[in-house]
Design a protein around this motif. Structure first.
Motif, mmCIF file in Angstrom:
data_model
loop_
_atom_site.group_PDB
_atom_site.id
_atom_site.type_symbol
_atom_site.label_atom_id
_atom_site.label_comp_id
_atom_site.label_asym_id
_atom_site.label_seq_id
_atom_site.Cartn_x
_atom_site.Cartn_y
_atom_site.Cartn_z
ATOM 1 N N ALA B 107 0.816 -1.218 0.000
ATOM 2 C CA ALA B 107 0.000 0.000 0.000
ATOM 3 C C ALA B 107 0.846 1.263 0.000
ATOM 4 N N GLU B 108 2.168 1.122 -0.049
ATOM 5 C CA GLU B 108 3.037 2.288 0.116
ATOM 6 C C GLU B 108 2.869 3.317 -1.001
ATOM 7 N N ALA B 109 2.759 2.824 -2.250
ATOM 8 C CA ALA B 109 2.707 3.755 -3.381
ATOM 9 C C ALA B 109 1.524 4.711 -3.257
ATOM 10 N N LEU B 110 0.348 4.148 -2.903
ATOM 11 C CA LEU B 110 -0.807 5.025 -2.717
ATOM 12 C C LEU B 110 -0.658 5.820 -1.423
ATOM 13 N N GLY B 111 -0.208 5.133 -0.403
ATOM 14 C CA GLY B 111 -0.129 5.771 0.908
ATOM 15 C C GLY B 111 0.656 7.062 0.873
ATOM 16 N N LEU B 112 1.741 7.065 0.124
ATOM 17 C CA LEU B 112 2.574 8.260 0.094
ATOM 18 C C LEU B 112 1.933 9.391 -0.713
ATOM 19 N N ARG B 113 0.821 9.099 -1.391
ATOM 20 C CA ARG B 113 0.064 10.158 -2.067
ATOM 21 C C ARG B 113 -1.014 10.765 -1.170
ATOM 22 N N LEU B 114 -1.306 10.073 -0.060
ATOM 23 C CA LEU B 114 -2.394 10.556 0.799
ATOM 24 C C LEU B 114 -2.137 11.942 1.398
ATOM 25 N N PRO B 115 -0.920 12.247 1.859
ATOM 26 C CA PRO B 115 -0.740 13.605 2.402
ATOM 27 C C PRO B 115 -1.111 14.685 1.381
ATOM 28 N N ALA B 116 -0.757 14.464 0.111
ATOM 29 C CA ALA B 116 -1.104 15.448 -0.918
ATOM 30 C C ALA B 116 -2.619 15.549 -1.087
ATOM 31 N N LEU B 117 -3.287 14.387 -1.165
ATOM 32 C CA LEU B 117 -4.751 14.401 -1.332
ATOM 33 C C LEU B 117 -5.427 15.092 -0.147
ATOM 34 N N ILE B 118 -4.937 14.800 1.034
ATOM 35 C CA ILE B 118 -5.536 15.404 2.239
ATOM 36 C C ILE B 118 -5.334 16.921 2.226
ATOM 37 N N GLN B 119 -4.136 17.356 1.839
ATOM 38 C CA GLN B 119 -3.902 18.807 1.786
ATOM 39 C C GLN B 119 -4.789 19.468 0.734
ATOM 40 N N LEU B 120 -4.950 18.825 -0.426
ATOM 41 C CA LEU B 120 -5.811 19.411 -1.468
ATOM 42 C C LEU B 120 -7.232 19.637 -0.948
ATOM 43 N N MET B 121 -7.700 18.733 -0.081
ATOM 44 C CA MET B 121 -9.072 18.840 0.423
ATOM 45 C C MET B 121 -9.191 19.767 1.631
ATOM 46 N N LEU B 122 -8.133 19.794 2.474
ATOM 47 C CA LEU B 122 -8.292 20.434 3.793
ATOM 48 C C LEU B 122 -7.469 21.690 4.017
ATOM 49 N N TRP B 123 -6.344 21.840 3.310
ATOM 50 C CA TRP B 123 -5.412 22.923 3.657
ATOM 51 C C TRP B 123 -5.948 24.284 3.201
ATOM 52 N N PRO B 124 -5.485 25.345 3.796
ATOM 53 C CA PRO B 124 -5.917 26.683 3.365
ATOM 54 C C PRO B 124 -5.679 26.866 1.861
ATOM 55 N N VAL B 125 -6.590 27.595 1.230
ATOM 56 C CA VAL B 125 -6.596 27.722 -0.232
ATOM 57 C C VAL B 125 -5.253 28.240 -0.764
ATOM 58 N N ASP B 126 -4.707 29.245 -0.117
ATOM 59 C CA ASP B 126 -3.444 29.812 -0.611
ATOM 60 C C ASP B 126 -2.322 28.773 -0.594
ATOM 61 N N ALA B 127 -2.302 27.971 0.453
ATOM 62 C CA ALA B 127 -1.266 26.936 0.554
ATOM 63 C C ALA B 127 -1.442 25.898 -0.555
ATOM 64 N N VAL B 128 -2.693 25.522 -0.826
ATOM 65 C CA VAL B 128 -2.936 24.528 -1.881
ATOM 66 C C VAL B 128 -2.507 25.082 -3.243
ATOM 67 N N ARG B 129 -2.828 26.352 -3.492
ATOM 68 C CA ARG B 129 -2.426 26.952 -4.780
ATOM 69 C C ARG B 129 -0.905 26.947 -4.901
ATOM 70 N N GLU B 130 -0.238 27.264 -3.803
ATOM 71 C CA GLU B 130 1.234 27.241 -3.800
ATOM 72 C C GLU B 130 1.741 25.834 -4.118
ATOM 73 N N GLY B 131 1.074 24.825 -3.521
ATOM 74 C CA GLY B 131 1.509 23.439 -3.726
ATOM 75 C C GLY B 131 1.288 22.950 -5.134
ATOM 76 N N LEU B 132 0.252 23.483 -5.806
ATOM 77 C CA LEU B 132 -0.025 23.062 -7.186
ATOM 78 C C LEU B 132 0.905 23.762 -8.181
ATOM 79 N N GLY B 133 1.407 24.913 -7.797
ATOM 80 C CA GLY B 133 2.276 25.664 -8.704
ATOM 81 C C GLY B 133 1.545 26.000 -9.998
ATOM 82 N N ARG B 134 2.238 25.807 -11.110
ATOM 83 C CA ARG B 134 1.634 26.134 -12.411
ATOM 84 C C ARG B 134 1.002 24.915 -13.063
ATOM 85 N N ASP B 135 1.034 23.768 -12.367
ATOM 86 C CA ASP B 135 0.525 22.533 -12.977
ATOM 87 C C ASP B 135 -0.991 22.542 -13.139
ATOM 88 N N ALA B 136 -1.694 23.220 -12.216
ATOM 89 C CA ALA B 136 -3.159 23.136 -12.232
ATOM 90 C C ALA B 136 -3.754 24.348 -11.539
#
Lengths: 206, 188
Positions: B107-136
């Motif tokens: 389960a490691e491959a998916l598991g290591l993606r969970l922090p990113a998914l959780i931040q996309l859903m829960l983190w403050p909007v400005d932080a999420v935009r910073e994390g996405l950069g220019r990709d999306a």
């Protein structure tokens, strides 16, 4: 030299006497606790995770059937039932749908379930091959500390303590990584038979 | 199918789509040409919550339920996954972009993606935009969030029952894994 031999002999005698006393107390505990085929209780479980601020709590109803297994009916903060018996673990959803657990996860759960079944019946002697048992009388009744023999188990599990009087009232599981699970049983009732609803939940259609 | 098998399956599907995605410390490939770089919580903010998380895939009749205990402050984040009966399944630690996995290798491959998914859903909007950069792009309403790449269908959409996404319930669709995720905060 003679003095050292004498001390060693004395120590061995003391240990032997202590082991006999422990065995006698374990038998007494098993006799006091495991005298009814069915045991029901309310349970509350608090899991405190190492380096995490918020503990995780669940509560619900618990049914122990000496010849069948254990039902954990979680009522809060969500609804789910687990049947744990010698064949493994079955998750029963709020809609009654059953999911049988398979593979390594289920094997571990089944093993944990068997240990838990032995703990809840206070029939601890079969666990002596895996654990050092240290029973103690106390003001409230008794408690037994189980420490794993093998380094392999000790890598994950530091110790378990089981405490009670005429029933197991508390189980504490201390994991090697610092996690701690505390399970308390209250409103304990003894019975001879399972109810129809319980029998249906314990039934294994396959 | 048990929780670990389910996670392994969705992980393998995710990996198939992300095999060529660039990877650097603290950055997670969520889809082809989409990565998210983990962000610290703003100074003075912290999060300590327990959530019931249900994963559903259209080709699987049963959903899988796990409890996520999440504890985060500054650039440190811990996620512990438990079965609904409280047995630990895995623990993920993210500390200043370094991820550590303690759980089944499958389960490691998916598991290591969970922090990113959780931040996309829960983190403050400005932080999420910073994390996405220019990709999306991240679009936000009181009812939820959507992450898009150009004119393509959303990679992630969420509908939240509370204006604060760390409270109440979130229904999310994560397109790269064809997975629906229902997140319910567990209150004391």
């Amino acid at each position: 030299m003679k003095r050292r031999t004498f001390l060693l002999a004395g120590l061995l005698a003391l240990l032997s006497a202590s082991a006999h006393a422990d065995d006698a107390l374990l038998k007494e505990i098993a006799a006091r606790v495991a005298d009814s085929p069915v045991l029901r209780a309310e349970f509350s479980q608090t899991k405190t995770l190492a380096a995490m601020r918020k503990p995780f709590r669940i509560a619900g109803h618990f049914t122990y059937a000496r010849d069948t297994g254990v039902l954990w009916q979680v009522a809060s903060p969500y609804t789910v039932t687990y049947l744990i018996d010698a064949r493994g673990t079955v998750e029963i959803g709020p809609d009654g749908q059953r999911k049988t657990r398979a593979g390594r996860e289920a094997a571990g759960a089944a093993q944990a379930g068997q240990i838990m079944q032995a703990l809840l019946s206070a029939d601890l002697a079969p666990l002596q091959s895996s654990f050092v048992l240290d029973p103690v009388r106390d003001a409230a009744g008794w408690h037994v500390t189980l420490t794993p023999h093998s380094a392999e188990i000790a890598r994950h599990l530091e110790r378990i303590t089981v405490a009670g009087n005429t029933a197991v009232e508390r189980v504490d599981i201390f994991e090697a990584g610092g996690d701690h699970t505390e399970i308390r049983f209250t409103a304990i009732q003894r019975d001879t038979w399972l109810t129809e609803a319980e029998t249906a939940l314990f039934a294994r259609p396959d | 199918m048990n929780a670990i098998q389910h996670l392994a399956l969705v992980a393998s599907l995710a990996l198939a789509g992300c095999a060529n995605a660039p990877h650097e410390a603290g950055c997670t490939a969520l889809a082809p040409s989409l990565r998210y770089c983990l962000q610290a919580l703003p100074a003075g903010q912290s999060l300590a919550i327990n959530q019931l998380v249900e994963f559903t895939r259209p080709d699987r009749p049963d959903s899988e339920r796990l409890v996520f205990a999440i504890d985060a402050s500054d650039a440190r984040m811990q996620i512990v996954a438990l079965t609904p009966l409280g047995q630990k399944v895995f623990r993920i630690t993210a500390d200043h972009g370094t991820l550590h996995w303690d759980g089944p290798p499958a389960a490691e491959a998916l598991g290591l993606r969970l922090p990113a998914l959780i931040q996309l859903m829960l983190w403050p909007v400005d932080a999420v935009r910073e994390g996405l950069g220019r990709d999306a792009d991240l679009s936000v309403t009181a009812q939820g969030r959507a992450v898009r790449q150009g004119e393509q269908p959303p990679v992630l959409t969420t509908r939240q029952s509370n204006t604060d996404p760390t409270r109440g319930r979130i229904d999310a669709v994560f397109a790269p894994m064809d997975t629906r995720i229902r997140v319910t905060r567990l209150e004391e």
